[in-house]
Enzyme design. Structure first.
Site, PDB file in Angstrom:
ATOM      1  N   ASP A   1      -8.587   3.839  -2.470  1.00 38.74           N
ATOM      2  CA  ASP A   1      -9.878   3.651  -1.893  1.00 38.74           C
ATOM      3  C   ASP A   1     -11.387   4.309  -2.191  1.00 38.74           C
ATOM      4  O   ASP A   1     -11.403   5.321  -2.148  1.00 38.74           O
ATOM      5  CB  ASP A   1      -9.823   5.163  -0.601  1.00 38.74           C
ATOM      6  CG  ASP A   1      -8.078   4.522   0.441  1.00 38.74           C
ATOM      7  OD1 ASP A   1      -8.027   3.018  -0.146  1.00 38.74           O
ATOM      8  OD2 ASP A   1      -7.284   4.957   0.791  1.00 38.74           O
TER       9      ASP A   1
ATOM     10  N   GLU B   1       2.617   5.328  -3.476  1.00 40.44           N
ATOM     11  CA  GLU B   1       2.404   6.396  -4.881  1.00 40.44           C
ATOM     12  C   GLU B   1       4.204   6.964  -5.121  1.00 40.44           C
ATOM     13  O   GLU B   1       4.169   6.664  -6.150  1.00 40.44           O
ATOM     14  CB  GLU B   1       1.628   6.682  -5.026  1.00 40.44           C
ATOM     15  CG  GLU B   1       0.103   6.542  -4.572  1.00 40.44           C
ATOM     16  CD  GLU B   1      -0.312   5.405  -3.765  1.00 40.44           C
ATOM     17  OE1 GLU B   1       0.183   5.994  -2.911  1.00 40.44           O
ATOM     18  OE2 GLU B   1      -0.705   5.055  -4.250  1.00 40.44           O
TER      19      GLU B   1
ATOM     20  N   ASP C   1       1.387  -1.522   0.173  1.00 37.06           N
ATOM     21  CA  ASP C   1      -0.070   0.569   0.386  1.00 37.06           C
ATOM     22  C   ASP C   1       1.181   1.122   0.105  1.00 37.06           C
ATOM     23  O   ASP C   1       2.204   1.195   0.421  1.00 37.06           O
ATOM     24  CB  ASP C   1      -0.989  -0.241   1.195  1.00 37.06           C
ATOM     25  CG  ASP C   1      -1.729   0.754   1.427  1.00 37.06           C
ATOM     26  OD1 ASP C   1      -2.277   1.364   0.223  1.00 37.06           O
ATOM     27  OD2 ASP C   1      -2.002   1.109   2.537  1.00 37.06           O
TER      28      ASP C   1
HETATM   29  O1  MIG Z   1      -3.640   5.758   4.731  1.00 35.65           O
HETATM   30  O2  MIG Z   1      -3.524   0.650   5.294  1.00 35.65           O
HETATM   31  O3  MIG Z   1      -6.105   1.960   0.457  1.00 35.65           O
HETATM   32  O4  MIG Z   1      -6.946  -0.104   1.387  1.00 35.65           O
HETATM   33  O5  MIG Z   1      -7.179  -0.111   4.339  1.00 35.65           O
HETATM   34  C1  MIG Z   1      -4.428   4.891   4.297  1.00 35.65           C
HETATM   35  C2  MIG Z   1      -5.315   1.467   6.008  1.00 35.65           C
HETATM   36  C3  MIG Z   1      -3.424   4.253   4.399  1.00 35.65           C
HETATM   37  C4  MIG Z   1      -4.836   2.941   2.250  1.00 35.65           C
HETATM   38  C5  MIG Z   1      -5.343   1.460   1.291  1.00 35.65           C
HETATM   39  C6  MIG Z   1      -6.267   1.168   2.937  1.00 35.65           C
HETATM   40  C7  MIG Z   1      -5.569   0.524   3.972  1.00 35.65           C
HETATM   41  C8  MIG Z   1      -5.371   1.407   4.945  1.00 35.65           C
HETATM   42  N1  MIG Z   1      -4.521   2.726   4.054  1.00 35.65           N
END
Ligand code: MIG
Length: 822
Positions: free
Chosen positions: A489, A416, A413
């Protein structure tokens, strides 16, 4: 003073660096201008022009590559996206006249006109595909590329866009961006896939721009008769792929940037996630919830709260004191566990990962070398420099801590990369690049690709007998070689259901087949209807996972009351019954780059009616799904392409090439019937198809499946495939697999099914229960290889059933023919 003398020097330096630039004050783009010379190369030519050069080469099995330079020099090609082994050149036939240079390749013909220098591409029979209007322009470090946009052209691709699949008329920025709660029309989002597929009439071709800088595509939003590509930097380098079919374009594009290897079969099962399941006893309770209710599930996820203070590669001692034990318990019940791994490393001198990365200089750094520190979940955070092989190796090896306790998959995650402070890592930050240092402006879009590569390689190195499973949020072209992707998200409202289809299908048409969206919508809490409708659609997404944000209401498939629980169970069971078919579709992708979930334009590109269809798709071969994506409906319109179609599972028959209305009652209108079958989702099977189905299990491999059903649909002629292997490990690369090909011919006298196999493996099904749908009446006879076979016709549902043993056709090169004599 110094200033005054420095200015002219700067101007001179600029002039030298950009020969052909008129004056330092001139902010116009410089285009190539007129021809000066032609240099021959083994794979093509370099054409030199007044303001630079273009190098055109044929790439074996791919198409043509075009590289441009404003100074007439070309560096050694560097790309994170393309596969080095796929870059072999193949000499085209070159011819030159006073007006043009022509390169005749295997599938494409390139013409380079001389005054001014402009490139155009036609197919082998001379049909025009792609032609520069103004061509390549440079303005400082920025590049532009302008080609003609014929009025009849339609454009697809560019990954997970939030707009219709047909991208004509829009403009699209590619810059990986964490955009929680995005809405229809928003962009840029998480992944940058600078590949597009164009249709001119029924003729397809594709273009891939191999440039990781921030870029923008314009298909007529501002450019009128041009289509444009603009990037903040990089060599302008693109590849053109021939059709004529969309499938040909995707085969060539994925030869260049890679295909998704066969995933472990369990990764095609249902997956349950939440931010966050903790502590360990809660994870065990969720597991028990599935098994006690008989709802199939293969995978559970741990989100960021499993860690010790958000330090990657650690476990919270309070919440997960004994991960090995938890994992052993889960394994016993058939669950696999995937953990989240964010790229950011907490700044903490007491944390070994940070200390080591710092000591070995493995983090992205300010000019001068001080590590760049941003703000993410752990607080002050450094970012591993994945452009260095040493960092990738180090990062990969850290996964031993997960693999050793039995973690089965890794979820990347925030890659980017996302940064709470500045949104991302600032452009001035530097990366080592293994001898080719680069700024964040160049690395940003490739960051997740390189992280996924490190993670995938760790699986291959540390557990060579297991297939990797990596899930990513951000991506660049080529990431399909390493990872599945989800659409980030999304939100729990009705806009997001059709949006999920668009985004997943956009990824599918852009070479990333293992794609899905959070079922129900990540942000907020769906009601029962939205959740079930989402599940009905997502059961046909290649990646199938429920996930919910922190604080959202519980979202396991059973929390919406008994009627919805039963319906949700049925959908998930159908997914499991279809795994032989779905697994075959993944194998087909690995073979030739076709999507797993296939937009109609993939299979019916000559039918203009499919161009605007974004809410239906083919699930592998021959199955068409048209999920209900709007609230409060009990039916929907479905466009059925040409051919004959059967509704699953009721067998009503439709002639295609038109829109039909399909009933699709909401769950609370299903009634309570123990023989519940899937009524809520319009699902159609093409006549002539043979669809392999397995038994529904609680998880993949719960018990051996020696018997498969073959659902055969009369009234057409088609080819169907069934690919089988162990579903795990790499035995299949050494021959342990079986491909069965079914060729149906629905004639007036008989329905014939030719069956051949290639290869063997010990776990392949040995018995097939054939069920023939669509017969008008009981057949006069059924023969297998000429010998009569016993069959039963159920006149009530008009299904003919008989048993076929694989030893009747497997192993013999001729296979066997089954005849159902009318
Ligand atoms: O700032 O890890 O898209 O699936 O549950 C949010 C917490 C960070 C974004 C991800 C989401 C995940 C969440 N993350």
């Amino acid at each position: 003073m110094t200033r005054r003398t420095a200015a002219p020097l700067l101007v001179l330096a600029c002039l030298l660096a950009h020969a052909g630039t008129l004056a330092a004050q001139d902010s116009r783009y410089t285009f190539l201008g007129d021809w000066r010379a032609t240099d021959r190369l083994p794979g093509g030519v370099t054409v030199r022009a007044a303001n630079g050069a273009v190098r055109v080469e044929q790439i074996e099995g791919v198409g043509f590559r075009f590289r441009y330079s404003a100074i007439g020099r070309f560096d050694t090609l560097a790309s994170w996206a393309t596969i080095p082994e796929s870059l072999a050149v193949a000499a085209p036939e070159v011819a030159e006249t006073p007006d043009a240079v022509t390169l005749r390749g295997r599938d494409l013909v390139v013409t380079i006109r001389k005054r001014p220098v402009r490139v155009s591409v036609a197919d082998a029979s001379g049909r025009a595909l792609f032609a520069e209007s103004l061509g390549f322009g440079r303005q400082g470090s920025r590049v532009a590329h302008l080609v003609a946009r014929p009025p009849e052209a339609h454009y697809f691709g560019l990954g997970e866009q939030t707009v219709p699949l047909d991208r004509s008329g829009g403009s699209y920025v590619l810059w990986n961006t964490d955009t929680p709660g995005y809405r229809p029309g928003d962009g840029p989002l998480y992944a940058s896939l600078p590949f597009y597929l164009a249709l001119r009439g029924a003729l397809a071709y594709g273009v891939y721009y191999d440039d990781t800088f921030r870029s923008e595509f314009d298909f007529g939003a501002a450019l009128e008769e041009h289509a444009g590509f603009f990037a903040d930097g990089g060599e302008l380098r693109y590849y053109v792929f021939a059709g004529p079919a969309v499938a040909d374009v995707l085969r060539r594009y994925t030869r260049l940037t890679g295909r998704a290897p066969l995933p472990p079969r369990w990764a095609l099962g249902y997956q349950q996630s939440r931010w966050s399941y903790y502590p360990d006893s809660e994870v065990a309770r969720v597991a028990e919830g599935f098994r006690s209710r008989g709802i199939p599930c293969d995978v559970l996820y741990l989100d960021i709260d499993y860690m010790d203070g958000y330090r990657v590669f650690t476990w919270s001692p309070q919440r997960f004191p004994d991960p090995r034990r938890l994992l052993a318990d889960l394994r016993e019940r058939g669950f696999k566990l995937v953990v989240i791994v964010d790229p950011g490393v907490k700044v903490d001198s007491g944390y070994d990962v940070y200390r080591e990365g710092l000591a070995r200089r493995l983090f992205a750094a300010w000019p001068g070398g001080a590590p760049y520190v941003g703000q993410v979940w752990p607080g002050r955070t450094t970012f591993p420099d994945f452009t260095k092989a040493e960092t990738r190796q180090w990062w990969g090896d850290l996964h031993r801590r997960y693999f050793d306790v039995g973690v089965a998959g890794i979820w990347n995650d925030m890659n980017e990369p996302s940064n709470f402070g500045g949104h991302t890592v600032p452009d001035v930050v530097e990366f080592g690049g293994d001898g080719r240092p680069a700024s964040a402006a160049e690395v940003h879009n490739a960051y997740a690709l390189l992280e996924a590569r490190a993670t995938y390689d760790a699986f291959r190195r540390l557990q060579p007998d297991r297939r990797p499973f990596v899930l990513t949020r951000a991506a660049f072209a080529g990431a399909q070689r390493y990872t599945a992707i989800w659409t980030g998200d999304n939100a729990a409202n009705w806009d997001h259901l059709p949006l999920a289809l668009r985004m997943v299908l956009g990824l599918e048409l852009s070479g990333m087949p293992f794609a899905g969206a959070d079922v129900g919508g990540f942000i907020g809490s769906p009601d029962a209807e939205l959740y079930s409708r989402f599940l009905e659609a997502a059961a046909f997404f290649p990646f199938f996972r429920t996930h919910a944000e922190f604080g959202a209401e519980r979202r396991e498939p059973w929390v919406f009351g008994p009627v919805y629980e039963a319906a949700n169970r049925e959908m998930i069971r159908l997914r499991y019954r279809l795994l032989p078919h779905l697994y075959t579709a993944f194998w087909q992708h690995a073979r030739d780059g076709r999507p797993v979930a296939r937009p109609l334009v993939f299979a019916y590109q000559s039918d203009p009616a499919v161009l605007g269809v974004d809410d239906e798709f083919l699930f592998g071969d021959h199955l068409l799904v048209a999920p209900v994506v709007r609230e409060g409906q009990d039916a929907r319109e479905v466009y059925l392409p040409r051919g004959t179609w059967y509704r699953y599972p009721t067998d009503e028959r439709y002639e295609g090439g038109r829109r039909v209305t399909a009933s699709a009652p909401r769950v609370n209108a299903w009634g309570r019937d123990d023989s519940l079958f899937v009524r809520g989702v319009p699902l159609f099977v093409e006549a002539g198809a043979v669809i392999p189905m397995g038994p529904a299990m609680q998880y993949v491999g719960e018990r051996p499946a020696d018997t498969l059903d073959l659902e055969v649909y009369d009234g057409g002629s088609a080819v169907s495939e069934l690919y089988e292997d162990e579903g795990e490990g790499f035995g299949y690369t050494r021959g342990a697999s079986r491909l069965t090909t079914f060729t149906t011919r629905g004639g007036d006298d008989a329905l014939e099914i030719g069956i051949t196999t290639a290869g063997t493996f010990p776990g392949a099904a040995s018995v097939f229960r054939v069920r023939v749908h669509g017969l008008a009446a009981a057949p006069r006879a059924v023969t297998v290889g000429g010998a009569p076979a016993e069959a039963a016709f159920d006149a009530r549902v008009r299904v003919l059933t008989f048993t076929l043993r694989a030893d009747r056709f497997a192993g013999s090169p001729a296979g066997a023919t089954v005849r159902v004599v009318r």
